[in-house]
Design a protein around this motif. Structure first.
Motif, PDB file in Angstrom:
ATOM      1  N   GLY A  32      55.554  37.910  40.997  1.00  0.00           N
ATOM      2  CA  GLY A  32      55.759  39.277  41.458  1.00  0.00           C
ATOM      3  C   GLY A  32      54.496  40.108  41.357  1.00  0.00           C
ATOM      4  N   LEU A  33      53.722  39.908  40.287  1.00  0.00           N
ATOM      5  CA  LEU A  33      52.459  40.633  40.117  1.00  0.00           C
ATOM      6  C   LEU A  33      51.455  40.220  41.182  1.00  0.00           C
ATOM      7  N   ARG A  41      46.544  45.953  47.847  1.00  0.00           N
ATOM      8  CA  ARG A  41      45.232  45.927  48.505  1.00  0.00           C
ATOM      9  C   ARG A  41      45.386  46.140  50.010  1.00  0.00           C
ATOM     10  N   LYS A  42      46.415  45.535  50.574  1.00  0.00           N
ATOM     11  CA  LYS A  42      46.673  45.681  52.004  1.00  0.00           C
ATOM     12  C   LYS A  42      46.986  47.140  52.350  1.00  0.00           C
ATOM     13  N   ALA A  43      47.777  47.788  51.517  1.00  0.00           N
ATOM     14  CA  ALA A  43      48.133  49.188  51.749  1.00  0.00           C
ATOM     15  C   ALA A  43      46.910  50.092  51.658  1.00  0.00           C
ATOM     16  N   GLN A  44      46.033  49.830  50.701  1.00  0.00           N
ATOM     17  CA  GLN A  44      44.824  50.643  50.561  1.00  0.00           C
ATOM     18  C   GLN A  44      43.880  50.457  51.742  1.00  0.00           C
ATOM     19  N   LYS A  45      43.771  49.223  52.236  1.00  0.00           N
ATOM     20  CA  LYS A  45      42.894  48.946  53.374  1.00  0.00           C
ATOM     21  C   LYS A  45      43.428  49.553  54.674  1.00  0.00           C
ATOM     22  N   SER A  46      44.739  49.784  54.736  1.00  0.00           N
ATOM     23  CA  SER A  46      45.337  50.350  55.949  1.00  0.00           C
ATOM     24  C   SER A  46      44.941  51.805  56.152  1.00  0.00           C
ATOM     25  N   LYS A  47      44.431  52.442  55.091  1.00  0.00           N
ATOM     26  CA  LYS A  47      44.002  53.839  55.113  1.00  0.00           C
ATOM     27  C   LYS A  47      45.157  54.808  55.378  1.00  0.00           C
ATOM     28  N   MET A  68      50.719  45.983  37.225  1.00  0.00           N
ATOM     29  CA  MET A  68      51.111  46.851  38.341  1.00  0.00           C
ATOM     30  C   MET A  68      50.716  48.296  38.076  1.00  0.00           C
ATOM     31  N   ILE A  69      50.979  48.758  36.858  1.00  0.00           N
ATOM     32  CA  ILE A  69      50.660  50.147  36.519  1.00  0.00           C
ATOM     33  C   ILE A  69      49.155  50.398  36.573  1.00  0.00           C
ATOM     34  N   SER A  70      48.366  49.389  36.222  1.00  0.00           N
ATOM     35  CA  SER A  70      46.905  49.539  36.285  1.00  0.00           C
ATOM     36  C   SER A  70      46.458  49.876  37.702  1.00  0.00           C
ATOM     37  N   LEU A  71      47.071  49.231  38.699  1.00  0.00           N
ATOM     38  CA  LEU A  71      46.724  49.507  40.098  1.00  0.00           C
ATOM     39  C   LEU A  71      47.223  50.882  40.526  1.00  0.00           C
TER      40      LEU A  71
END
Length: 202
Positions: A32-33, A41-47, A68-71
């Motif tokens: 899951g992690l 990462r995909k969501a951040q790259k999508s802008k 997860m919380i770290s991200l």
């Protein structure tokens, strides 16, 4: 979670290359992690301007939760935590870690907060060592909840102790009152695509 598309009449919906990225959390384990990190990462790259994090879980491994919380806590993009059904144990802590003002729960959702559970066998010294470490992890989790909910240090620990250390269930109104969520209701993600044509002099 519903998506509301508003597209200019001259544009076809098929023109989308990057659709909104949602992150679903169901299991708190190594797999899951790994999936969470990949999707994040995909969501951040999508802008996109916000990352919807949908939590529907009975809980799981605390170390996966920490990853997860770290991200979430270091994200440069606001993270909306959404509970459509249940967020138990690790799920409750992750839900509380969303960007303030962007934490949601369904009117039919449930939250469970409790102490860490361990199952140990072996020598007394080994069991005691595990218990001591579990107590440190437990304090770390409850401290996260205190901070995320805007409570004084020790608030959740005292509350659980007052309940004789039994499971602490929260319905939507209680969760909002205690500061674990901000809104009762599932939000709608709006996507607007427009066409702009202009004329200018060189």
């Amino acid at each position: 979670m519903h998506i509301n598309y508003k597209i200019h009449e001259n544009l076809a919906r098929e023109c989308f290359i990057n659709k909104p990225v949602f992150i679903y959390v169901n299991k708190f384990d190594e797999e899951g992690l790994f999936r969470f990190q990949k999707d994040f990462r995909k969501a951040q790259k999508s802008k996109q301007e916000i990352i919807p994090l949908i939590i529907d879980s009975y809980g799981g491994d605390v170390y996966s939760l920490f990853g997860m919380i770290s991200l979430v806590k270091t994200s440069s993009v606001p993270v909306a935590t959404i509970i459509p059904s249940k967020a138990f144990s690790c799920g409750a802590v992750l839900a509380s870690a969303g960007t303030p003002g962007k934490r949601y729960i369904s009117p039919y959702g449930s939250i469970l907060v409790h102490q860490i559970s361990i199952g140990e066998e072996g020598k007394m010294s080994e069991v005691q060592s595990s218990l001591d470490y579990a107590e440190k992890l437990n304090k770390a989790l409850l401290s996260m909840l205190d901070e995320n909910c805007g409570k004084e240090a020790g608030f959740f620990a005292k509350h659980i102790k007052s309940l004789a250390n039994v499971d602490f269930y929260l319905k939507p109104k209680e969760a909002k009152k205690i500061g674990l969520v901000d809104h009762i209701g599932i939000p709608v993600l709006s996507v607007e695509v427009s066409q702009k044509i202009s004329l200018s002099s060189k």
